[in-house]
Design a protein around this motif. Structure first.
Motif, mmCIF file in Angstrom:
data_model
loop_
_atom_site.group_PDB
_atom_site.id
_atom_site.type_symbol
_atom_site.label_atom_id
_atom_site.label_comp_id
_atom_site.label_asym_id
_atom_site.label_seq_id
_atom_site.Cartn_x
_atom_site.Cartn_y
_atom_site.Cartn_z
ATOM 1 N N ASN A 1 -26.956 19.883 -14.573
ATOM 2 C CA ASN A 1 -27.344 19.602 -13.500
ATOM 3 C C ASN A 1 -28.731 19.687 -13.150
ATOM 4 O OD1 ASN A 1 -24.540 19.290 -12.422
ATOM 5 N ND2 ASN A 1 -24.359 21.180 -11.612
ATOM 6 N N PHE A 2 -29.375 20.891 -13.569
ATOM 7 C CA PHE A 2 -30.869 21.223 -13.288
ATOM 8 C C PHE A 2 -31.644 20.361 -13.933
ATOM 9 C CE2 PHE A 2 -34.511 23.670 -15.454
ATOM 10 C CZ PHE A 2 -34.939 24.248 -14.419
ATOM 11 N N LEU A 3 -31.337 19.818 -15.401
ATOM 12 C CA LEU A 3 -32.064 19.066 -15.971
ATOM 13 C C LEU A 3 -31.985 17.447 -15.204
ATOM 14 C CD1 LEU A 3 -31.420 20.680 -19.421
ATOM 15 C CD2 LEU A 3 -33.657 20.404 -18.351
ATOM 16 N N LEU A 4 -30.970 17.190 -14.916
ATOM 17 C CA LEU A 4 -30.606 15.758 -14.534
ATOM 18 C C LEU A 4 -31.437 15.586 -13.238
ATOM 19 C CD1 LEU A 4 -26.528 15.296 -14.930
ATOM 20 C CD2 LEU A 4 -28.597 14.380 -16.344
ATOM 21 N N LEU A 5 -31.462 16.655 -12.383
ATOM 22 C CA LEU A 5 -32.310 16.543 -11.136
ATOM 23 C C LEU A 5 -33.685 15.837 -11.320
ATOM 24 C CD1 LEU A 5 -31.270 19.767 -9.013
ATOM 25 C CD2 LEU A 5 -30.686 17.171 -8.573
ATOM 26 N N LEU B 1 -39.980 20.226 -28.556
ATOM 27 C CA LEU B 1 -40.575 21.358 -28.020
ATOM 28 C C LEU B 1 -41.949 21.454 -27.861
ATOM 29 C CD1 LEU B 1 -37.530 22.280 -29.023
ATOM 30 C CD2 LEU B 1 -38.370 24.556 -29.095
ATOM 31 N N TYR B 2 -42.695 20.644 -29.159
ATOM 32 C CA TYR B 2 -44.111 20.983 -29.160
ATOM 33 C C TYR B 2 -44.873 19.978 -27.814
ATOM 34 C CZ TYR B 2 -42.899 21.875 -33.756
ATOM 35 O OH TYR B 2 -42.548 22.289 -35.126
ATOM 36 N N ARG B 3 -43.864 19.197 -27.330
ATOM 37 C CA ARG B 3 -44.330 18.346 -26.145
ATOM 38 C C ARG B 3 -43.793 18.612 -24.724
ATOM 39 N NH1 ARG B 3 -43.240 11.994 -27.957
ATOM 40 N NH2 ARG B 3 -44.577 11.845 -26.129
ATOM 41 N N ALA B 4 -43.209 19.724 -24.527
ATOM 42 C CA ALA B 4 -42.673 20.397 -23.285
ATOM 43 C C ALA B 4 -43.867 20.948 -22.637
ATOM 44 C CB ALA B 4 -41.475 21.491 -23.621
ATOM 45 N N ARG C 1 -41.807 17.929 -18.008
ATOM 46 C CA ARG C 1 -40.859 18.020 -19.126
ATOM 47 C C ARG C 1 -40.565 19.334 -19.330
ATOM 48 N NH1 ARG C 1 -45.619 15.036 -20.272
ATOM 49 N NH2 ARG C 1 -46.615 16.856 -21.245
ATOM 50 N N THR C 2 -39.171 19.411 -19.178
ATOM 51 C CA THR C 2 -38.444 21.035 -19.330
ATOM 52 C C THR C 2 -37.264 20.765 -20.374
ATOM 53 O OG1 THR C 2 -39.027 21.262 -16.924
ATOM 54 C CG2 THR C 2 -37.309 22.626 -18.132
#
Length: 759
Positions: free
Chosen positions: A385-389, A218-221, A361-362
């Motif tokens: 799906n959203f993250l895999l894209l 979370l600190y790196r997102a 990075r999400t």
């Protein structure tokens, strides 16, 4: 000085409503925390106890499962965690004299708040068949009663063994071991009612039914999306992590039907700035209609697919399966349908897309707002799906983050509390202990209630929790429990489930997290797993509330010895004597726990392996991360009706009610309120301050009614309403569940408002 419990139930028929707040925590939270703690524990005990919460040599908070940072503050707890500790470490006591003075029928008329305020249970008690009062019973006789009823069953599958998320790893492992040596997989747990949808979706798509991020991620997102979650009340320490992420440059999108104070601004009580102005957290608030999240993420996915260079093609090619079918479905996403499903504007979705495309990075975090709908599993698959894209699984600062509720609910599942165990787990159990565990799937929560209702289950045993209040369709659930031959609850305090009983009932009092656990092998500690897969020790420091308490592991071991007898192949006496022996066996059965005792001795514990996060390896049926292409669903609400979500107040944790206020939403001295958008109230002809009955509508035609709710005009999403559970669980049909996960659909209940006779 600690105060005595209330003698009478407070009047709740005239809630007071003021302005909602737009910031969480700060000085007001400190003051409220200290007042509650002092009322339960007194000044000295408050100081000694709270300073041990979530410390490396202290005890794990019995509240939420949010992880602790490596560097701990002296006060490493939040307001609601302090309330949970205060209620457990209270100086109030429920003795045999209390039960002599109050019949079960009288207690059944009391509120859950009043019951919980009476204090800690001190003795095991028994409600004999036909009796009006619980009476004290020895532990030996209590185990005899359970053994009598279990031995009278025609099959072990007529028994149900429920688990709450408070149960430690050691107790959970022993509990499932007992149930399976007995011969049943009827091991429902509180996960069935909350994050089962998350586990179902993640297991299929990435191969691990848990989140893929650690706190440091979370600190790196660059971007954190918080969807269907209210961390300011449900996971307050998460706000400190979001604040640190913001300081490191992250942007935050919150997706929720209600504005929530904690996501607007956080006044961190650990910092000077937090005691004054605080930190604004949300950069973009998407006030979505209830149940519209799948449509939102599907449209975002369409726009990503159609944007040149936006898809991480190398990641998709090397690590995923099913992209072509998914992309075809994504391209079919319709703007107008999405706007109708979500209630959002085109401009808001365009702003969200720009933030997504600007992030390398999400992380997507979510809770019950995504998991308790008919289409919840499909919704969470769409998040994947959203993250895999964008290749946002298996890289630092990115991934899926289902935020678990109770403090060891994830650990209990890891230990084998599951009605549908994996064959590999059962194989390991059989190899280690030398008995053949049952292979047929057991009952989850909803199916267990049906079995009790239909007379197919006769013994109900609960390791913690408040099953009756947590479950859907209250009248059906209570009638089902009353059909049981025996109901047993291992508890620290009174709750509603203790007064909705089978023909016979037992309440078995147990040690809390805050208390020292002494066995013949010396002083013991237990372990827990947090929401991000970190396993660490928990050591109670207070003297037990009563010399008549047993620990949860001791209760299971003694029960197993009495029920299973000399024919058991499990060394129950050894396990009760020394929990290290239990951990040795866990280390040989559960992957990731090898050399358990040595590793958990390290301050802060250890992280469990997570193949997608650690190696970008996806242990699915295809060997890759799976794109999915489910049809888009969202609730359709008839004219003149509202879509109701059940939620918590700020003065509650799960079904435990600490007080009658919800100060962030401006509500005091009452819980029977329904939040309605002003335009909806006007269209329905109900005035702010009027009283209505909430009447559920579902396809079975059964009228489900929650009477006497004060209308509070509130900035909810249009067409949506909100009210507190467990009061509104009566409106949730038992058979209204999520596809695949069978989780009750408590966040999308169609209701009509009728003028109340209370008005």
């Amino acid at each position: 000085m600690a105060k005595k419990p209330p003698k009478t139930d407070p009047v709740q028929d005239a809630p007071q409503v003021g302005e909602a707040q737009h910031a969480a925590a700060g000085l007001s939270a400190i003051g409220h925390t200290l007042r509650v703690a002092e009322r339960q524990m007194g000044v000295k005990r408050t100081a000694l106890t709270l300073l041990r919460v979530n410390q490396k040599d202290g005890f794990d908070c019995p509240g939420c499962a949010w992880p602790e940072p490596d560097h701990r503050h002296a006060a490493e707890f939040c307001e609601n965690g302090a309330k949970a500790v205060a209620e457990e470490a209270t100086l109030r006591r429920v003795t045999p004299e209390f039960f002599a003075a109050h019949s079960v029928a009288e207690l059944a008329e009391r509120s859950g708040y009043w019951l919980g305020q009476q204090g800690r249970l001190t003795h095991p008690v028994h409600l004999a068949e036909g009796a009006d009062h619980y009476e004290p019973v020895t532990w030996e006789r209590a185990f005899d009663i359970i053994a009598e009823e279990i031995s009278a069953l025609s099959s072990p599958d007529e028994s149900v063994f429920y688990t709450s998320g408070r149960t430690s790893n050691e107790a959970a492992f022993l509990y499932q071991l007992f149930a399976r040596e007995l011969g049943t997989n009827n091991l429902p747990d509180c996960s069935n009612m909350c994050h089962e949808s998350s586990g179902s979706a993640l297991g299929e798509t990435i191969g691990v039914g848990k989140g893929s991020v650690l706190l440091e991620d979370l600190y790196r997102a660059d971007l954190i999306i918080v969807a269907g979650q209210n961390p300011g009340t449900n996971h307050p320490r998460m706000l400190a992590a979001l604040e640190k992420a913001k300081a490191n440059g992250a942007k935050i999108i919150s997706v929720n039907p209600l504005p929530e104070a904690g996501l607007e601004r956080f006044r961190n009580p650990q910092t000077a700035k937090g005691l004054t102005s605080g930190t604004a957290l949300t950069d973009l608030f998407l006030q979505i209609r209830i149940g519209g999240d799948q449509a939102l993420f599907r449209l975002l996915n369409k726009l990503i697919v159609e944007t040149d260079g936006a898809v991480d093609e190398e990641f998709v090619r090397e690590h995923t399966h099913g992209y072509a079918e998914f992309a075809e479905a994504a391209r079919d996403a319709d703007w107008e349908e999405t706007l109708a499903a979500t209630g959002l504007s085109r401009e808001e979705i365009d702003l969200a897309l720009a933030m997504v495309l600007g992030s390398q990075r999400t992380i997507v975090c979510w809770a019950m707002g995504l998991t308790q709908h008919k289409h919840s599993v499909a919704t969470i698959r769409e998040v994947v799906n959203f993250l895999l894209l964008r290749g946002d699984i298996g890289r630092p600062g990115a991934g899926v983050c289902p935020v678990r509720g109770h403090s060891n609910v994830q650990g209990d599942r890891t230990m084998g509390i599951f009605e549908r165990p994996a064959p590999a787990f059962l194989d390991a159990l059989e190899a280690e202990f030398g008995f053949a565990p049952p292979r047929e799937h057991g009952l989850d929560v909803v199916r267990a209630i049906r079995a009790l209702r239909d007379g197919e289950a006769k013994v109900f045993f609960a390791m913690g929790g408040n099953f009756v209040s947590a479950s859907p369709d209250t009248e059906v659930t209570e009638a089902a429990m009353r059909r049981a031959r025996l109901t047993v609850h291992v508890s620290t305090k009174l709750n509603r489930s203790h007064v909705v009983t089978g023909a016979r009932a037992l309440i078995l009092p147990t040690l809390g997290r805050t208390e020292r656990d002494r066995q013949d092998g010396g002083e013991q500690f237990v372990t827990v797993e947090d929401s991000m897969g970190m396993v660490h020790a928990s050591r109670g420091r207070l003297e037990p509330a009563s010399p008549h308490l047993l620990s949860e592991p001791a209760i299971v071991c003694r029960l197993a010895r009495r029920v299973l007898g000399a024919g058991s192949v499990v060394p129950w006496a050894e396990f009760e004597r020394d929990y290290a022996a239990v951990r040795d066996r866990i280390g040989r059965v559960v992957p990731g726990f090898e050399d358990f005792n040595t590793r958990v001795a390290a301050p802060g514990g250890f992280a469990l392996p997570h193949a997608p996060r650690d190696e970008r390896r996806f242990p699915t049926a295809t060997g890759k991360a799976n794109f999915t292409a489910a049809p888009v669903e969202y609730p359709r609400v008839p004219e003149g009706r509202l879509l109701l979500q059940t939620l918590r107040s700020h003065d509650q944790y799960n079904t435990t009610i600490y007080g009658l206020d919800d100060r962030y939403r401006g509500i005091r001295n009452g819980r029977r309120v329904v939040l309605v958008h002003p335009e909806d109230a006007r269209a329905l002809g109900v005035a702010d301050g009027s009283y209505v009955d909430l009447v559920g509508e579902w396809k079975d035609g059964v009228e489900r009614r929650a009477p006497g709710f004060r209308v509070v005009v509130y900035p909810t999403a249009r067409g949506c309403a909100a009210a507190y559970y467990p009061e509104t669980n009566v409106l949730v049909p038992l058979d209204a569940t999520a596809d695949t996960s069978n989780t009750p659909a408590s966040k999308s209940v169609i209701v009509r408002l009728e003028q109340s006779r209370t008005d």
